[in-house]
Design a protein around this motif. Structure first.
Motif, PDB file in Angstrom:
ATOM      1  N   ASP A 252     -20.242  41.560  68.879  1.00 18.60           N
ATOM      2  CA  ASP A 252     -21.036  42.627  68.273  1.00 18.60           C
ATOM      3  C   ASP A 252     -20.387  43.998  68.486  1.00 18.60           C
ATOM      4  N   ARG A 253     -19.924  44.231  69.725  1.00 17.81           N
ATOM      5  CA  ARG A 253     -19.341  45.548  70.023  1.00 17.81           C
ATOM      6  C   ARG A 253     -17.988  45.733  69.335  1.00 17.81           C
ATOM      7  N   LEU A 254     -17.179  44.701  69.301  1.00 21.01           N
ATOM      8  CA  LEU A 254     -15.894  44.800  68.615  1.00 21.01           C
ATOM      9  C   LEU A 254     -16.098  45.144  67.148  1.00 21.01           C
ATOM     10  N   GLY A 545     -10.528  50.215  77.219  1.00 20.10           N
ATOM     11  CA  GLY A 545     -11.738  50.589  77.934  1.00 20.10           C
ATOM     12  C   GLY A 545     -12.170  49.542  78.946  1.00 20.10           C
ATOM     13  N   TRP A 546     -12.493  49.988  80.179  1.00 22.41           N
ATOM     14  CA  TRP A 546     -12.903  49.102  81.268  1.00 22.41           C
ATOM     15  C   TRP A 546     -14.352  49.351  81.675  1.00 22.41           C
ATOM     16  N   VAL A 562     -15.272  43.819  82.253  1.00 21.50           N
ATOM     17  CA  VAL A 562     -15.042  43.809  80.805  1.00 21.50           C
ATOM     18  C   VAL A 562     -13.886  44.733  80.473  1.00 21.50           C
ATOM     19  N   ILE A 563     -13.007  44.296  79.589  1.00 21.72           N
ATOM     20  CA  ILE A 563     -12.001  45.199  79.029  1.00 21.72           C
ATOM     21  C   ILE A 563     -12.007  45.049  77.518  1.00 21.72           C
ATOM     22  N   VAL A 564     -11.866  46.182  76.823  1.00 20.39           N
ATOM     23  CA  VAL A 564     -11.764  46.202  75.367  1.00 20.39           C
ATOM     24  C   VAL A 564     -10.418  46.818  75.016  1.00 20.39           C
ATOM     25  N   GLU A 565      -9.544  46.037  74.434  1.00 18.46           N
ATOM     26  CA  GLU A 565      -8.233  46.548  74.042  1.00 18.46           C
ATOM     27  C   GLU A 565      -8.399  47.583  72.934  1.00 18.46           C
ATOM     28  N   GLN A 572     -17.711  54.168  76.365  1.00 21.76           N
ATOM     29  CA  GLN A 572     -18.161  53.939  74.996  1.00 21.76           C
ATOM     30  C   GLN A 572     -17.900  52.508  74.509  1.00 21.76           C
ATOM     31  N   SER A 573     -16.831  51.886  74.993  1.00 25.50           N
ATOM     32  CA  SER A 573     -16.452  50.571  74.460  1.00 25.50           C
ATOM     33  C   SER A 573     -16.901  49.410  75.337  1.00 25.50           C
ATOM     34  N   ALA A 574     -16.662  49.506  76.649  1.00 23.18           N
ATOM     35  CA  ALA A 574     -16.912  48.366  77.537  1.00 23.18           C
ATOM     36  C   ALA A 574     -18.299  48.374  78.164  1.00 23.18           C
ATOM     37  N   VAL A 575     -18.852  49.553  78.427  1.00 26.14           N
ATOM     38  CA  VAL A 575     -20.159  49.615  79.086  1.00 26.14           C
ATOM     39  C   VAL A 575     -21.260  48.945  78.262  1.00 26.14           C
TER      40      VAL A 575
END
Length: 617
Positions: A252-254, A545-546, A562-565, A572-575
């Motif tokens: 969902d976040r991606l 984002g971590w 969590v990490i978002v490449e 904003q991305s991983a939280v």
């Protein structure tokens, strides 16, 4: 008697003696062959009409921690050729290539590599229409049989694919490696994930059938059968409901931020048990179970975000501000700073022109405030006071720079920044600016998501490092426990004052109350969460984002990393992903429905699958 008559008589006597000797030798030889070697030649004769056909055993089932099946078997059929004494005719190869939609060269290659009387297995998981054609056109396919064999069924498809892994036909390199393990060409072997690591338990013991064949090699009747023994089952630490929630949160976040790759690890900090683990993008392991098509493989292989990489354990990223936990521990424990000391942050460090994110200036702050707000200038100063060698010592104390030992293949070690590394790789001297980078988790430092979860776990449980693991029990087909796995302590934060660990815990709690994650957790989340955001600089594109966290704060049972490449700031991305995972872990939202194996279109019980060759009468 004349001389000529005597010569003729002597020759006749000699000939008679020789004839008698020859007949005697023949009688002895015949007796030897019939009596002493009768069994040998009888078996050879039987070999001309009887084939021993091995039958594969069903692989063991994988269950989640609540005994829900996640990997099973389904009935499948494999087309094979029974090797004959004579050479396989080219017409048969041509006919099979058309029927099975296979490349002729691939069939020839399988035949060329084959040895012995085992079936030459050409294609697995064929449909019933193939069996019908072979039955109706027997004369066109002499020696071709259809074996009933279990096919691996990953009932959740892409979910958990990197953990469960996949199976495939053994290759020559694997055959050499497993030379003493009774593997043969055509056998199915675990290629990835848990399937690979626990293959020796999952694969079971093959059986066999004694089949009578006619002159063309077509099976006529089964003369005897040894039932295969199915493989052992794995009972995992994975909670499939939570696993589904983790993967949905990431997807969902991606989609929302238009990113394409991420990873997450959820574990119990008190044991090391992994409750969920995810890598994106993913793949469908079912496509490998029956032999992946060239089209499907090209689609996977051409994906620039590498679906086959298990980023949760192989992805190596700068840890960003999560590393400030290590730097803070070193500075406090080496007495380079006190919890009360106030350091002024003007927005830029005074020795080297390095800034906070977006030029932010926090003014006078102490340790807890600096960690809660992830202040770079404060931790630049900590790095300067501690030095790169001491930073490396504490990073190693936390278990960084080496594999965690999780029971999955291809785990990466990460990297601890050091003078020695730079000298060895680049043959260059070390500079102060690189120490400052290392102190905030940039530069040469690299960690995997599972290592980030490990850092947070050590803080959460007071300093003990547990080995992450995925299997609780291995059980026999009758349900009895064959092997049990207990939590394994890998190390401690030896020498670190417990008061400093407590201070770091309190500071991480402030992250979600007044700090960088407060907008998502502050005042509204019903469970007290301690956490740390991070942003890892990426020279090849947008930053990563971590977010790492644990809860409940008072008695931690869940750690999330969590990490978002290319997701930008971790806040904003991983939280948001971490928050959704924690909501699911603490049952604050409805649990996603599990697949019912009884109604799943591809699921079938191990006990309903019988291996063997189909014999028509």
């Amino acid at each position: 008697m004349s001389l000529g008559s005597r010569d003729a008589t002597n020759r006749l006597k000699a000939l008679s003696i020789i004839s008698i000797l020859v007949i005697f030798v023949l009688i002895i030889r015949l007796g030897y062959l019939q009596i002493y070697q009768g069994d040998f030649y009888r078996k050879q004769a039987e070999g001309n009409r009887i084939r021993i056909i091995p039958t594969m055993a069903s692989r063991g089932t994988m269950y989640d921690c609540n005994d829900n099946p996640v990997v099973m078997n389904q009935p499948g059929f494999t087309v094979a050729i029974l090797p004959l004494d004579e050479k396989i005719k080219p017409e048969l190869i041509d006919n099979l290539a058309v029927l099975l939609k296979m490349d002729r060269k691939s069939i020839e290659e399988k035949i060329k590599k084959h040895q012995g009387f085992d079936p030459i297995r050409l294609k697995t998981n064929v449909g019933p229409e193939i069996w019908t054609i072979l039955e109706e056109q027997k004369e066109k396919y002499p020696g071709v049989v259809v074996e009933a064999q279990p096919i691996r069924d990953y009932i959740y498809k892409t979910v958990g694919a990197h953990t469960f892994g996949y199976v495939g036909e053994i290759n020559e390199e694997e055959l050499k490696k497993h030379n003493d393990d009774n593997y043969k060409l055509g056998d199915i072997i675990g290629k990835f994930g848990l399937e690979k690591v626990y293959d020796e338990y999952l694969r079971g013991t093959p059986g066999g059938e004694q089949v009578e064949v006619d002159a063309t090699g077509k099976p006529v009747q089964i003369l005897g059968k040894k039932e295969p023994i199915q493989g052992k089952d794995l009972h995992l630490t994975i909670d499939m409901g939570l696993q589904l929630a983790v993967e949905k949160a990431i997807d969902d976040r991606l989609s929302e931020i238009h990113a394409h790759a991420a990873a997450a690890v959820v574990m119990n900090p008190k044991t090391g048990a992994i409750l969920a683990i995810c890598s994106r993008p993913s793949f469908d392991p079912n496509k490998f179970a029956g032999g992946i098509s060239e089209k499907d493989w090209n689609q996977i292989n051409s994906n620039p975000y590498h679906p086959m990489d298990n980023k949760a354990i192989t992805g190596e990223y700068p840890p960003g501000s999560i590393f400030k936990i290590v730097t803070g521990t070193a500075a406090l424990n080496e007495h380079k700073v006190t919890p009360e000391e106030i350091i002024f942050d003007p927005g830029v460090y005074w020795l080297v022109p390095k800034h906070n994110a977006d030029g932010e200036a926090l003014g006078p702050i102490n340790f807890s405030q600096a960690l809660a707000h992830s202040d770079n200038v404060y931790f630049y100063e900590m790095g300067n006071r501690v030095g790169i060698d001491t930073l490396g010592k504490y990073a190693k104390l936390f278990g960084l720079g080496e594999k965690t030992g999780v029971d999955l293949p291809y785990e990466a070690s990460g990297l601890i920044a050091s003078k020695a590394y730079k000298k060895k790789v680049y043959n260059e001297d070390w500079y102060l600016s690189e120490t400052l980078d290392a102190a905030i988790g940039q530069g040469f430092n690299l960690v995997t998501p599972i290592q980030a979860a490990m850092i947070m776990s050590e803080i959460a449980n007071g300093g003990t490092r547990y080995k992450p693991y995925l299997v609780n029990d291995i059980t026999n087909p009758d349900g009895s426990v064959y092997k049990h796995f207990d939590p394994v302590v890998e190390g401690h934060l030896d020498g670190v004052d417990p008061a400093f660990i407590k201070l770091i815990q309190q500071s991480l709690l402030e992250v979600t109350r007044i700090g960088t994650a407060a907008s998502f957790f502050g005042g509204s989340f019903p469970v007290n969460i301690a956490g740390k955001t991070g942003t890892a600089e990426n020279p090849h594109g947008a930053d990563h984002g971590w977010f790492a966290a644990y809860g409940p704060y008072e008695d931690p049972s869940i750690v999330v990393a969590v990490i978002v490449e290319n997701g930008g700031y971790g806040a904003q991305s991983a939280v948001p992903i971490g928050k959704a995972i924690l909501e699911a872990a603490f049952h604050l939202v409805p649990e996603p429905p599990l697949v019912d194996p009884q109604t799943a279109t591809s699921a079938a019980s191990n006990n309903d699958i019988k291996s063997g060759v189909k014999v028509s009468h």
